[in-house]
Design an enzyme around this catalytic site. Structure first.
Site, mmCIF file in Angstrom:
data_model
loop_
_atom_site.group_PDB
_atom_site.id
_atom_site.type_symbol
_atom_site.label_atom_id
_atom_site.label_comp_id
_atom_site.label_asym_id
_atom_site.label_seq_id
_atom_site.Cartn_x
_atom_site.Cartn_y
_atom_site.Cartn_z
ATOM 1 N N ALA A 158 0.828 -1.206 0.000
ATOM 2 C CA ALA A 158 0.000 0.000 0.000
ATOM 3 C C ALA A 158 0.863 1.258 0.000
ATOM 4 C CB ALA A 158 -0.931 0.002 1.208
ATOM 5 N N TYR A 159 1.918 1.246 0.782
ATOM 6 C CA TYR A 159 2.836 2.391 0.826
ATOM 7 C C TYR A 159 3.481 2.602 -0.533
ATOM 8 C CZ TYR A 159 6.655 5.363 2.529
ATOM 9 O OH TYR A 159 7.551 6.399 2.723
#
Length: 254
Positions: A158-159
């Protein structure tokens, strides 16, 4: 003739720094304040804000969670606290969640994308509306990552997605706004020892492997990201827009 050092001064300007209560965000806020800007520190943690305002010159605390606050309310509150319209925003709020992609919870995905990608866009969108309407020049500074350029470590899908996306956001905004006086740029930090990376560097094997690949042989200090953000926020970078400046001690060249 203007003294070259005067180009870095921000006297008379007002800035918002999200994530200004700690780490890279607080270091950037300190640099902007020392350059003369009035700075609104935004963080959801009141204790961090209280400590940060004691260290950051010309600063005020604006408690808010960028994941949930209305961008209109946030900008209104910052303008009220600073006594006028905003000239600079630095999007430094963030957190990390590490988990293999096959097990990554959608709830964590949504939270991380909201903080690192959606919130910066929405806040800049609201500021852009106001700045374009008033014809006010401005600088928007986004915090990227080495993950803008390459897959650096596992377990952070996600990052990596959010930081890759923020590069696209700043380029899109720059394309639309830079001809009307609003520059949009970013800083892509290399390895900086902060709360976000503390868990990683507590593992001696992983820490040694990272340091071995950095040509400069050391981690960055948050202040080294702050001086780059100050450059992008100031008139010293008046002909730079749509760029993500990598500050990584040479990592991406090795």
């Amino acid at each position: 003739m203007t003294d070259v050092l005067d180009l870095f001064k921000l006297t008379g300007r007002r800035a918002i720094v999200t994530g200004g209560g700690r780490g890279i965000g607080m270091a950037i806020a300190r640099a902007l304040g020392e350059a003369g800007a009035q700075v609104a520190l935004v963080s959801r943690t009141a204790e961090q804000l209280a400590a940060a305002t004691a260290e950051v010159p010309n600063s005020v605390a604006v408690p808010a969670d960028v994941m949930t606050v209305s961008p209109v309310k946030l900008v209104d509150d910052c303008e009220a606290a600073l006594g006028g319209p905003i000239d600079i925003v630095v999007h430094a709020a963030g957190f990390q969640h590490r988990q293999p992609a096959v097990d990554y919870p959608v709830e964590q995905w949504d939270r991380l994308i909201r903080v690192h990608l959606t919130a910066p866009f929405l806040i800049s969108q609201e500021l852009g509306r106001r700045q374009l309407a008033s014809g006010r020049p401005a600088s928007h500074v986004f915090i990227g990552s080495l993950n803008n350029l390459q897959s650096v470590v596992p377990d952070i899908p996600a990052y990596a997605a959010a930081k890759s996306g923020i590069g696209g956001v700043l380029r899109a905004l720059s394309k639309e706004w830079s001809g009307r006086g609003i520059r949009c740029n970013g800083v892509a930090p290399g390895w900086v020892r902060t709360e976000l990376t503390e868990a990683l560097f507590s593992d001696p094997q992983k820490s040694a492997a990272i340091l071995a690949r950095i040509p400069m042989g050391r981690l960055a200090e948050p202040s080294e990201m702050a001086t780059t953000a100050l450059f992008l926020a100031s008139d010293a970078s008046s002909y730079i827009t749509g760029q993500m400046l990598v500050v990584d001690g040479g990592w991406t060249t090795s």
